[in-house]
Design a protein around this motif. Structure first.
Motif, PDB file in Angstrom:
ATOM      1  N   PRO A   1       0.807  -1.232   0.000  1.00 51.81           N
ATOM      2  CA  PRO A   1       0.000   0.000   0.000  1.00 51.81           C
ATOM      3  C   PRO A   1       0.834   1.274   0.000  1.00 51.81           C
ATOM      4  O   PRO A   1       0.418   2.269  -0.594  1.00 51.81           O
ATOM      5  CB  PRO A   1      -0.846  -0.122   1.269  1.00 51.81           C
ATOM      6  N   VAL A   2       2.003   1.256   0.649  1.00 55.60           N
ATOM      7  CA  VAL A   2       2.864   2.449   0.602  1.00 55.60           C
ATOM      8  C   VAL A   2       3.330   2.694  -0.830  1.00 55.60           C
ATOM      9  O   VAL A   2       3.273   3.824  -1.337  1.00 55.60           O
ATOM     10  CB  VAL A   2       4.073   2.293   1.544  1.00 55.60           C
ATOM     11  N   ALA A   3       3.788   1.641  -1.498  1.00 51.83           N
ATOM     12  CA  ALA A   3       4.210   1.778  -2.890  1.00 51.83           C
ATOM     13  C   ALA A   3       3.051   2.213  -3.767  1.00 51.83           C
ATOM     14  O   ALA A   3       3.207   3.046  -4.676  1.00 51.83           O
ATOM     15  CB  ALA A   3       4.792   0.464  -3.393  1.00 51.83           C
ATOM     16  N   GLY A   4       1.849   1.680  -3.494  1.00 53.20           N
ATOM     17  CA  GLY A   4       0.673   2.070  -4.264  1.00 53.20           C
ATOM     18  C   GLY A   4       0.336   3.540  -4.090  1.00 53.20           C
ATOM     19  O   GLY A   4      -0.046   4.220  -5.053  1.00 53.20           O
ATOM     20  N   PHE A   5       0.461   4.047  -2.875  1.00 59.36           N
ATOM     21  CA  PHE A   5       0.199   5.465  -2.626  1.00 59.36           C
ATOM     22  C   PHE A   5       1.198   6.338  -3.386  1.00 59.36           C
ATOM     23  O   PHE A   5       0.810   7.301  -4.068  1.00 59.36           O
ATOM     24  CB  PHE A   5       0.284   5.752  -1.130  1.00 59.36           C
ATOM     25  N   VAL A   6       2.480   6.020  -3.252  1.00 59.66           N
ATOM     26  CA  VAL A   6       3.516   6.810  -3.928  1.00 59.66           C
ATOM     27  C   VAL A   6       3.303   6.782  -5.440  1.00 59.66           C
ATOM     28  O   VAL A   6       3.373   7.824  -6.115  1.00 59.66           O
ATOM     29  CB  VAL A   6       4.918   6.272  -3.563  1.00 59.66           C
TER      30      VAL A   6
ATOM     31  N   ALA B   1      12.189   0.299  -4.759  1.00 61.36           N
ATOM     32  CA  ALA B   1      12.904   0.106  -3.495  1.00 61.36           C
ATOM     33  C   ALA B   1      11.939  -0.222  -2.356  1.00 61.36           C
ATOM     34  O   ALA B   1      12.241  -1.043  -1.486  1.00 61.36           O
ATOM     35  CB  ALA B   1      13.707   1.357  -3.165  1.00 61.36           C
ATOM     36  N   ILE B   2      10.769   0.417  -2.351  1.00 61.90           N
ATOM     37  CA  ILE B   2       9.776   0.133  -1.306  1.00 61.90           C
ATOM     38  C   ILE B   2       9.282  -1.301  -1.418  1.00 61.90           C
ATOM     39  O   ILE B   2       9.155  -2.014  -0.415  1.00 61.90           O
ATOM     40  CB  ILE B   2       8.612   1.129  -1.395  1.00 61.90           C
TER      41      ILE B   2
ATOM     42  N   ALA C   1      11.798  -3.622  -0.176  1.00 58.81           N
ATOM     43  CA  ALA C   1      11.922  -3.621   1.285  1.00 58.81           C
ATOM     44  C   ALA C   1      11.134  -4.755   1.925  1.00 58.81           C
ATOM     45  O   ALA C   1      11.365  -5.088   3.095  1.00 58.81           O
ATOM     46  CB  ALA C   1      11.441  -2.273   1.842  1.00 58.81           C
ATOM     47  N   THR C   2      10.214  -5.350   1.170  1.00 57.42           N
ATOM     48  CA  THR C   2       9.465  -6.509   1.676  1.00 57.42           C
ATOM     49  C   THR C   2      10.413  -7.600   2.155  1.00 57.42           C
ATOM     50  O   THR C   2      10.109  -8.326   3.109  1.00 57.42           O
ATOM     51  CB  THR C   2       8.552  -7.067   0.567  1.00 57.42           C
ATOM     52  N   PHE C   3      11.577  -7.699   1.533  1.00 54.57           N
ATOM     53  CA  PHE C   3      12.513  -8.771   1.837  1.00 54.57           C
ATOM     54  C   PHE C   3      13.677  -8.298   2.706  1.00 54.57           C
ATOM     55  O   PHE C   3      14.636  -9.043   2.911  1.00 54.57           O
ATOM     56  CB  PHE C   3      13.043  -9.370   0.528  1.00 54.57           C
ATOM     57  N   ALA C   4      13.579  -7.064   3.219  1.00 59.25           N
ATOM     58  CA  ALA C   4      14.623  -6.512   4.077  1.00 59.25           C
ATOM     59  C   ALA C   4      14.421  -6.994   5.517  1.00 59.25           C
ATOM     60  O   ALA C   4      13.319  -7.382   5.907  1.00 59.25           O
ATOM     61  CB  ALA C   4      14.603  -4.992   4.017  1.00 59.25           C
TER      62      ALA C   4
ATOM     63  N   LEU D   1      10.866  -0.043   8.687  1.00 64.22           N
ATOM     64  CA  LEU D   1      11.869   1.010   8.837  1.00 64.22           C
ATOM     65  C   LEU D   1      12.501   1.362   7.498  1.00 64.22           C
ATOM     66  O   LEU D   1      12.668   2.549   7.169  1.00 64.22           O
ATOM     67  CB  LEU D   1      12.943   0.575   9.824  1.00 64.22           C
ATOM     68  N   VAL D   2      12.838   0.350   6.708  1.00 67.20           N
ATOM     69  CA  VAL D   2      13.441   0.604   5.392  1.00 67.20           C
ATOM     70  C   VAL D   2      12.466   1.372   4.510  1.00 67.20           C
ATOM     71  O   VAL D   2      12.849   2.308   3.797  1.00 67.20           O
ATOM     72  CB  VAL D   2      13.853  -0.724   4.719  1.00 67.20           C
ATOM     73  N   THR D   3      11.199   1.005   4.553  1.00 62.96           N
ATOM     74  CA  THR D   3      10.186   1.719   3.774  1.00 62.96           C
ATOM     75  C   THR D   3      10.113   3.174   4.187  1.00 62.96           C
ATOM     76  O   THR D   3      10.031   4.077   3.336  1.00 62.96           O
ATOM     77  CB  THR D   3       8.806   1.052   3.973  1.00 62.96           C
ATOM     78  N   GLY D   4      10.128   3.441   5.488  1.00 61.53           N
ATOM     79  CA  GLY D   4      10.089   4.820   5.968  1.00 61.53           C
ATOM     80  C   GLY D   4      11.297   5.609   5.513  1.00 61.53           C
ATOM     81  O   GLY D   4      11.178   6.781   5.122  1.00 61.53           O
TER      82      GLY D   4
END
Length: 395
Positions: free
Chosen positions: A323-328, A356-357, A360-363, A368-371
């Motif tokens: 959802p963060v990637a979808g918003f961006v 990159a977001i 981050a699913t696999f980080a 935190l990485v997403t932020g």
């Protein structure tokens, strides 16, 4: 706040079209109240979605969330667009708006049953109540605005026919309900396009931009509330703040960055004609739905971190990063300006940020990485633009 510039008494005024370039046009107290009541439905839908994800029902949860959120978004947007053109703020207008608020509350009561059991009875009746109130509003506008009467009547007729379809949808056999839902949703989307061909309504670009911005703020705020509730619930158990510190920091960075990205652009200049305004309004389905899902995704990750989740680590992470990637992505596409058909530097930066977001699913610490990625995107695109604007103003 602006008051409608119409003749008559507070009891009943002629519902004439408002001027599209009206000075100092802002959201009214009734519109703000409408938004606050509507966000109850958003909150209930987000909470039900979170429960479905936490229980591991990903496919059904995502589908149910998308279907329910369509009803919320579409009912809200139709009221907003109508109010921009015909808000009289008299007693009949207020009473019909109260009816729509009642429908929204009925919808909110039915969200859990819709997502968890596939029972759309309550939510459908709440939605139909809201939409039939809009039929009354459009008929009233048709009576008072001869220049746009045909357009208003098309709105009223189209909405009425589609609502009949939604009620019939309740008795459709289970295996045909999803295709029927898709057909009815497309019919809803087609009504404004068909109606505006007769005559364009006089919606106000700056007012529309403000209304969408305010609702985005409210939905982002609801995500913060949902996340705060999840953190509090975790701390009420045997979890410590250290267990969820990275989630709190990453979630705060993310929501602040999403706010910054959305409001970094001058939205009203994108609403110069009906075509671009339609794309803007329709595109906000993804903006609103993703914004509301961010809070649910963070809550799922808090549950996962404290040993109360039922998803895999990657599944919980994806519930937040997607959802963060979808918003961006949605905000970027809404504001994107093509440069001779070639990608621009901001296009490349946003594409890299979205990638990159998702990565981050696999980080190790996906929230935190997403932020951090979202904050870096703000630093790379918004801050230089704002500094340039300040220098230009100073010059």
């Amino acid at each position: 706040m602006s008051a409608p510039q119409t003749s008559g008494t507070a009891w009943r005024r002629r519902m004439v079209a408002r001027v599209a370039d009206e000075k100092h046009r802002t959201a009214t107290a009734l519109e703000l109240f409408f938004d606050l009541c509507f966000v109850v439905a958003v909150a209930q839908t987000s909470a039900a979605f979170e429960e479905e994800l936490a229980a591991g029902h990903v496919g059904g949860g995502v589908l149910g969330y998308a279907l329910v959120f369509f009803a919320i978004w579409w009912a809200w947007m139709n009221f907003t667009w109508f109010a921009s053109a015909y808000d009289t703020d008299d007693i009949p207008y207020r009473l019909l708006t109260v009816v729509q608020i009642g429908g929204a509350l009925v919808m909110s009561a039915g969200t859990a049953a819709a997502l968890q059991d596939g029972d759309y009875t309550v939510i459908t009746w709440g939605y139909v109540v809201m939409r039939l109130a809009m039929v009354s509003q459009w008929l009233r506008a048709a009576r008072s605005d001869p220049e746009r009467r045909q357009s208003c009547l098309r709105y009223a007729a189209g909405i009425l026919v589609v609502q009949t379809g939604w009620l019939a949808h309740l008795v459709v056999p289970g295996d045909l309900r999803l295709p029927a839902h898709a057909v009815l949703a497309l019919a809803e989307l087609a009504v404004p396009v068909w109606a505006e061909r007769a005559a364009n309504t006089t919606w106000h670009p700056r007012h529309i931009a403000e209304r969408f911005g305010l609702f985005t703020l409210i939905v982002l705020g609801e995500s913060i509330t949902a996340a705060a509730g999840a953190v509090r619930a975790a701390l009420d158990t045997d979890a410590t703040f250290g267990d969820i510190a990275t989630l709190v920091l990453g979630g705060t960075l993310t929501v602040c960055a999403l706010w910054w990205l959305y409001f970094a652009q001058n939205a009203s200049r994108r609403l110069g004609n009906f075509t671009t305004a339609t794309l803007w309004g329709y595109g906000h389905y993804a903006v609103f739905a993703c914004a509301a899902a961010v809070g649910a995704g963070l809550a799922v990750n808090v549950a996962q971190a404290t040993g109360h989740g039922h998803l895999t680590a990657y599944g919980a992470a994806a519930a937040y990063t997607v959802p963060v990637a979808g918003f961006v992505l949605s905000v970027w596409l809404l504001h994107r300006t093509a440069a001779a058909g070639h990608p621009t530097a901001p296009d490349v930066v946003h594409a890299l940020a979205v990638a990159a977001i998702l990565a981050a699913t696999f980080a190790p610490a996906p929230v935190l990485v997403t932020g951090v990625v979202a904050a870096l995107l703000v630093a790379a695109t918004c801050v230089p633009r704002e500094r340039g604007g300040i220098r230009a103003a100073a010059a």
